[in-house]
Write a protein that holds these residues in place. Structure first.
Motif, PDB file in Angstrom:
ATOM      1  N   ILE A 277      38.166  30.986   2.161  1.00  0.00           N
ATOM      2  CA  ILE A 277      37.178  31.708   2.965  1.00  0.00           C
ATOM      3  C   ILE A 277      37.949  32.740   3.781  1.00  0.00           C
ATOM      4  CG2 ILE A 277      35.408  31.505   4.753  1.00  0.00           C
ATOM      5  CD1 ILE A 277      35.143  28.537   3.803  1.00  0.00           C
ATOM      6  N   ARG A 278      37.695  34.005   3.479  1.00  0.00           N
ATOM      7  CA  ARG A 278      38.491  35.080   4.081  1.00  0.00           C
ATOM      8  C   ARG A 278      37.625  36.331   4.235  1.00  0.00           C
ATOM      9  NH1 ARG A 278      37.376  38.485  -0.170  1.00  0.00           N
ATOM     10  NH2 ARG A 278      38.123  37.739  -2.187  1.00  0.00           N
ATOM     11  N   HIS A 279      38.183  37.352   4.855  1.00  0.00           N
ATOM     12  CA  HIS A 279      37.433  38.582   5.061  1.00  0.00           C
ATOM     13  C   HIS A 279      37.051  39.215   3.729  1.00  0.00           C
ATOM     14  CE1 HIS A 279      37.451  39.586   9.441  1.00  0.00           C
ATOM     15  NE2 HIS A 279      38.255  38.545   9.409  1.00  0.00           N
ATOM     16  N   LEU A 280      35.893  39.844   3.716  1.00  0.00           N
ATOM     17  CA  LEU A 280      35.472  40.597   2.549  1.00  0.00           C
ATOM     18  C   LEU A 280      36.394  41.802   2.358  1.00  0.00           C
ATOM     19  CD1 LEU A 280      31.628  40.521   3.179  1.00  0.00           C
ATOM     20  CD2 LEU A 280      32.773  39.518   1.192  1.00  0.00           C
ATOM     21  N   LYS A 281      36.553  42.228   1.114  1.00  0.00           N
ATOM     22  CA  LYS A 281      37.362  43.408   0.818  1.00  0.00           C
ATOM     23  C   LYS A 281      36.679  44.221  -0.281  1.00  0.00           C
ATOM     24  CE  LYS A 281      40.320  40.370  -1.970  1.00  0.00           C
ATOM     25  NZ  LYS A 281      41.675  39.804  -2.108  1.00  0.00           N
ATOM     26  N   GLN A 282      37.049  45.489  -0.394  1.00  0.00           N
ATOM     27  CA  GLN A 282      36.358  46.376  -1.319  1.00  0.00           C
ATOM     28  C   GLN A 282      36.480  45.925  -2.766  1.00  0.00           C
ATOM     29  OE1 GLN A 282      36.526  50.637  -0.659  1.00  0.00           O
ATOM     30  NE2 GLN A 282      37.156  50.325   1.461  1.00  0.00           N
ATOM     31  N   ALA A 283      37.535  45.189  -3.091  1.00  0.00           N
ATOM     32  CA  ALA A 283      37.687  44.670  -4.450  1.00  0.00           C
ATOM     33  C   ALA A 283      36.593  43.659  -4.799  1.00  0.00           C
ATOM     34  CB  ALA A 283      39.059  44.031  -4.608  1.00  0.00           C
ATOM     35  N   ASP A 284      35.874  43.154  -3.788  1.00  0.00           N
ATOM     36  CA  ASP A 284      34.783  42.189  -4.005  1.00  0.00           C
ATOM     37  C   ASP A 284      33.483  42.857  -4.419  1.00  0.00           C
ATOM     38  OD1 ASP A 284      36.359  40.008  -3.135  1.00  0.00           O
ATOM     39  OD2 ASP A 284      35.869  40.423  -1.043  1.00  0.00           O
TER      40      ASP A 284
ATOM     41  N   THR B 230      31.920  44.492  -6.879  1.00  0.00           N
ATOM     42  CA  THR B 230      31.134  44.212  -8.091  1.00  0.00           C
ATOM     43  C   THR B 230      30.481  42.837  -8.032  1.00  0.00           C
ATOM     44  OG1 THR B 230      32.486  45.679  -9.450  1.00  0.00           O
ATOM     45  CG2 THR B 230      31.233  43.970 -10.593  1.00  0.00           C
ATOM     46  N   ASN B 231      31.253  41.821  -7.694  1.00  0.00           N
ATOM     47  CA  ASN B 231      30.702  40.461  -7.622  1.00  0.00           C
ATOM     48  C   ASN B 231      29.708  40.325  -6.470  1.00  0.00           C
ATOM     49  OD1 ASN B 231      32.196  39.563  -9.817  1.00  0.00           O
ATOM     50  ND2 ASN B 231      33.903  38.873  -8.556  1.00  0.00           N
ATOM     51  N   PHE B 232      30.043  40.924  -5.328  1.00  0.00           N
ATOM     52  CA  PHE B 232      29.170  40.860  -4.153  1.00  0.00           C
ATOM     53  C   PHE B 232      27.819  41.502  -4.462  1.00  0.00           C
ATOM     54  CE2 PHE B 232      27.645  42.610  -0.088  1.00  0.00           C
ATOM     55  CZ  PHE B 232      27.649  41.478   0.696  1.00  0.00           C
ATOM     56  N   HIS B 233      27.848  42.689  -5.029  1.00  0.00           N
ATOM     57  CA  HIS B 233      26.610  43.395  -5.331  1.00  0.00           C
ATOM     58  C   HIS B 233      25.794  42.674  -6.397  1.00  0.00           C
ATOM     59  CE1 HIS B 233      24.252  46.620  -7.492  1.00  0.00           C
ATOM     60  NE2 HIS B 233      23.751  46.652  -6.278  1.00  0.00           N
ATOM     61  N   ALA B 234      26.467  42.028  -7.336  1.00  0.00           N
ATOM     62  CA  ALA B 234      25.759  41.347  -8.429  1.00  0.00           C
ATOM     63  C   ALA B 234      24.778  40.314  -7.909  1.00  0.00           C
ATOM     64  CB  ALA B 234      26.764  40.699  -9.376  1.00  0.00           C
ATOM     65  N   TYR B 235      25.184  39.510  -6.913  1.00  0.00           N
ATOM     66  CA  TYR B 235      24.238  38.498  -6.421  1.00  0.00           C
ATOM     67  C   TYR B 235      23.412  38.996  -5.239  1.00  0.00           C
ATOM     68  CZ  TYR B 235      27.828  37.136  -2.910  1.00  0.00           C
ATOM     69  OH  TYR B 235      28.742  37.127  -1.893  1.00  0.00           O
ATOM     70  N   ARG B 236      23.930  39.934  -4.474  1.00  0.00           N
ATOM     71  CA  ARG B 236      23.161  40.469  -3.353  1.00  0.00           C
ATOM     72  C   ARG B 236      22.037  41.399  -3.801  1.00  0.00           C
ATOM     73  NH1 ARG B 236      23.828  40.024   2.487  1.00  0.00           N
ATOM     74  NH2 ARG B 236      25.461  38.488   2.817  1.00  0.00           N
TER      75      ARG B 236
ATOM     76  N   LEU C  71      28.633  48.227  -0.490  1.00  0.00           N
ATOM     77  CA  LEU C  71      29.944  48.766  -0.116  1.00  0.00           C
ATOM     78  C   LEU C  71      30.031  48.980   1.387  1.00  0.00           C
ATOM     79  CD1 LEU C  71      32.709  49.934  -0.805  1.00  0.00           C
ATOM     80  CD2 LEU C  71      31.580  52.135  -1.245  1.00  0.00           C
ATOM     81  N   GLU C  72      28.994  49.563   1.973  1.00  0.00           N
ATOM     82  CA  GLU C  72      28.998  49.804   3.419  1.00  0.00           C
ATOM     83  C   GLU C  72      29.019  48.487   4.198  1.00  0.00           C
ATOM     84  OE1 GLU C  72      29.426  52.711   4.877  1.00  0.00           O
ATOM     85  OE2 GLU C  72      29.592  53.551   2.850  1.00  0.00           O
ATOM     86  N   PHE C  73      28.317  47.489   3.682  1.00  0.00           N
ATOM     87  CA  PHE C  73      28.300  46.171   4.322  1.00  0.00           C
ATOM     88  C   PHE C  73      29.700  45.567   4.317  1.00  0.00           C
ATOM     89  CE2 PHE C  73      27.759  41.595   4.452  1.00  0.00           C
ATOM     90  CZ  PHE C  73      26.771  41.406   5.398  1.00  0.00           C
ATOM     91  N   ILE C  74      30.384  45.647   3.185  1.00  0.00           N
ATOM     92  CA  ILE C  74      31.741  45.115   3.084  1.00  0.00           C
ATOM     93  C   ILE C  74      32.682  45.854   4.034  1.00  0.00           C
ATOM     94  CG2 ILE C  74      33.756  44.973   1.555  1.00  0.00           C
ATOM     95  CD1 ILE C  74      31.811  44.342  -0.735  1.00  0.00           C
ATOM     96  N   LYS C  75      32.605  47.163   4.057  1.00  0.00           N
ATOM     97  CA  LYS C  75      33.457  47.961   4.937  1.00  0.00           C
ATOM     98  C   LYS C  75      33.219  47.597   6.404  1.00  0.00           C
ATOM     99  CE  LYS C  75      33.970  52.178   2.142  1.00  0.00           C
ATOM    100  NZ  LYS C  75      33.622  53.622   2.078  1.00  0.00           N
ATOM    101  N   ASP C  76      31.965  47.429   6.772  1.00  0.00           N
ATOM    102  CA  ASP C  76      31.617  47.106   8.158  1.00  0.00           C
ATOM    103  C   ASP C  76      32.166  45.745   8.561  1.00  0.00           C
ATOM    104  OD1 ASP C  76      30.179  47.453  10.690  1.00  0.00           O
ATOM    105  OD2 ASP C  76      28.834  45.917   9.926  1.00  0.00           O
TER     106      ASP C  76
END
Length: 203
Positions: free
Chosen positions: A30-37, A39-45, A65-70
């Motif tokens: 369990i760690r901070h989100l990063k931009q490399a996430d 594709t997988n993040f968007h797939a389920y979100r 992408l903006e959510f991850i960056k924030d």
């Protein structure tokens, strides 16, 4: 087994870095989100079935992408602010979901949590593993007094998850929230540190 990764650096800048969450279980990190996430993040979100009972709507790729960056700039410990973290499968190194922690705006000894798991990774025990890791961290590392989670009253899977991890239902709010075009009801679950201690001492 839950491993807490600590940083022993002592400068002011490095103390801030210590607040970057990095928890590890047998199968997960369990760690901070990063931009490399992304594709997988968007797939389920972006999946309507995933967002059905959540407080967020389906996301476009740009919104994801903006959510991850924030959230990548946020750190644990700021009162009243939700911080979203990635859940990574240690074996595949892939993001399988995300979770969130918010310390109460007026009393930082109270925390609220939330969790989302990708449909591809549900029913494998990952959600329970994540919740137990977060609760262990909050009660045993941060000396939190009370942990709360609020769920949609129709979200049977989340309700069963909370009960299985030792949370107790303490509130049922009838049509208390106007949610995605209709009135919805919510259940409030909570656990106190002493309840956690009693639970873990019995195991």
């Amino acid at each position: 087994m839950y491993i807490f990764v600590k940083n022993n650096k002592t400068t002011e800048q490095q103390i801030t870095a210590m607040e970057k969450l990095n928890l590890q279980t047998t199968r997960l990190k369990i760690r901070h989100l990063k931009q490399a996430d992304l594709t997988n993040f968007h797939a389920y979100r972006s999946n309507p079935e995933v967002t059905k009972y959540q407080g967020f709507d389906v996301m476009t790729r740009q919104q994801a992408l903006e959510f991850i960056k924030d959230n990548a700039t946020k750190h644990f410990g700021k009162a009243g602010e939700w911080v979203q973290y990635g859940i990574e499968n240690l074996e595949t190194k892939q993001l399988i979901g995300d979770c969130a922690i918010k310390l109460d705006q007026y009393n930082t000894k109270i925390a609220e949590i939330g969790i989302t798991i990708s449909p591809l990774n549900q029913k494998k025990g990952y959600a329970k593993e994540t919740v137990l890791s977060i609760v262990t961290f909050l009660f045993e590392q941060k000396e939190i007094h009370r942990v709360v989670e609020i769920v949609d009253a129709a979200n049977t899977a989340s309700i069963n998850l909370l009960k299985s991890t030792g949370f107790r239902q303490e509130g049922h709010f009838i049509e208390n929230i106007f949610f995605k075009g209709k009135w919805g009801s919510e259940l409030q679950f909570a656990m106190l540190k002493r309840e956690w201690n009693n639970k873990t001492n019995k195991q």
